[in-house]
Motif scaffolding. Sequence first.
Motif, PDB file in Angstrom:
ATOM      1  N   GLN A 145       0.810  -1.227   0.000  1.00  0.00           N
ATOM      2  CA  GLN A 145       0.000   0.000   0.000  1.00  0.00           C
ATOM      3  C   GLN A 145       0.841   1.273   0.000  1.00  0.00           C
ATOM      4  OE1 GLN A 145      -2.439   1.027   3.409  1.00  0.00           O
ATOM      5  NE2 GLN A 145      -1.295  -0.360   4.747  1.00  0.00           N
ATOM      6  N   LYS A 146       2.048   1.219   0.578  1.00  0.00           N
ATOM      7  CA  LYS A 146       2.891   2.425   0.621  1.00  0.00           C
ATOM      8  C   LYS A 146       3.437   2.801  -0.754  1.00  0.00           C
ATOM      9  CE  LYS A 146       4.158   2.454   5.417  1.00  0.00           C
ATOM     10  NZ  LYS A 146       4.648   1.538   6.393  1.00  0.00           N
ATOM     11  N   GLU A 147       3.360   1.868  -1.696  1.00  0.00           N
ATOM     12  CA  GLU A 147       3.842   2.127  -3.058  1.00  0.00           C
ATOM     13  C   GLU A 147       2.714   2.655  -3.957  1.00  0.00           C
ATOM     14  OE1 GLU A 147       5.246  -1.760  -4.165  1.00  0.00           O
ATOM     15  OE2 GLU A 147       6.260  -1.919  -2.224  1.00  0.00           O
ATOM     16  N   ILE A 148       1.502   2.723  -3.434  1.00  0.00           N
ATOM     17  CA  ILE A 148       0.350   3.097  -4.256  1.00  0.00           C
ATOM     18  C   ILE A 148      -0.086   4.511  -3.883  1.00  0.00           C
ATOM     19  CG2 ILE A 148      -2.007   2.495  -4.900  1.00  0.00           C
ATOM     20  CD1 ILE A 148      -1.175  -0.460  -4.244  1.00  0.00           C
ATOM     21  N   GLU A 149       0.147   5.415  -4.818  1.00  0.00           N
ATOM     22  CA  GLU A 149      -0.045   6.844  -4.563  1.00  0.00           C
ATOM     23  C   GLU A 149      -1.444   7.197  -4.072  1.00  0.00           C
ATOM     24  OE1 GLU A 149       0.264  10.878  -7.172  1.00  0.00           O
ATOM     25  OE2 GLU A 149       1.635   9.256  -7.726  1.00  0.00           O
ATOM     26  N   SER A 150      -2.480   6.637  -4.700  1.00  0.00           N
ATOM     27  CA  SER A 150      -3.852   7.002  -4.332  1.00  0.00           C
ATOM     28  C   SER A 150      -4.191   6.556  -2.905  1.00  0.00           C
ATOM     29  CB  SER A 150      -4.857   6.400  -5.325  1.00  0.00           C
ATOM     30  OG  SER A 150      -4.746   4.982  -5.335  1.00  0.00           O
ATOM     31  N   VAL A 151      -3.702   5.393  -2.504  1.00  0.00           N
ATOM     32  CA  VAL A 151      -3.954   4.892  -1.149  1.00  0.00           C
ATOM     33  C   VAL A 151      -3.196   5.763  -0.138  1.00  0.00           C
ATOM     34  CG1 VAL A 151      -3.671   2.913   0.412  1.00  0.00           C
ATOM     35  CG2 VAL A 151      -4.452   2.549  -1.945  1.00  0.00           C
ATOM     36  N   CYS A 152      -1.951   6.091  -0.450  1.00  0.00           N
ATOM     37  CA  CYS A 152      -1.163   6.977   0.427  1.00  0.00           C
ATOM     38  C   CYS A 152      -1.839   8.339   0.562  1.00  0.00           C
ATOM     39  CB  CYS A 152       0.259   7.150  -0.113  1.00  0.00           C
ATOM     40  SG  CYS A 152       1.250   5.656   0.025  1.00  0.00           S
TER      41      CYS A 152
END
Length: 195
Positions: A145-152
């Motif tokens: 999840q830390k690699e996914i911009e929208s989730v961050c």
Amino acid sequence: MLKNPIQLRLEKLEQWQHITFMAALVERMYPNYAAFCQQTDFAEPQAYRQLLDCVWEILTVKSAKIDFENQLEKLEDIIPTTEEFDIYLVYPAIDACVAMSTLIHTLLDRDLVMESVLKISQQSVASVAQLEEAQTGVEVTDENQKEIESVCAEWDVQWAIFRALKEATERDVEMIRGIRNELREDGVSNLGLSI
């Protein structure tokens, strides 16, 4: 369920802060519901807006008396189903309605507050993760999840709302209005949709 340290920190807030936090996240889901209604003519998005306004009113007007049982009935009339609609936007619209339902149930039974604040936080980030998965085919997990911009970006907004609330030593109506107005004026949903 995606995990984030905010989930533990939320426990330290007071009840009015929890309700404000939930209202803020539901406010961010409103454009998803409105966009769905505009595309499908399913319902008037104003009906959802009025329910949300009742929640903000209970937070900002000391003498406000609102029949949330009645509001819950109004909500039931404007929830779409996946059987009726074959477009992706129906899912975020349903998520917005589920979050609103959770919030209204909490206003009817304050014992649900802690469970509900975590549920709505999760609902909001899950909407973002589901869209990401639909667009990329990659499952969003705690590990990636830390690699996914929208989730961050979603977690960042939740942290920003949390920090603003945490700073308050007592119920601050002006701060609550400020959070509401900023989110409304921004008009961008947790999925990046604007109306």
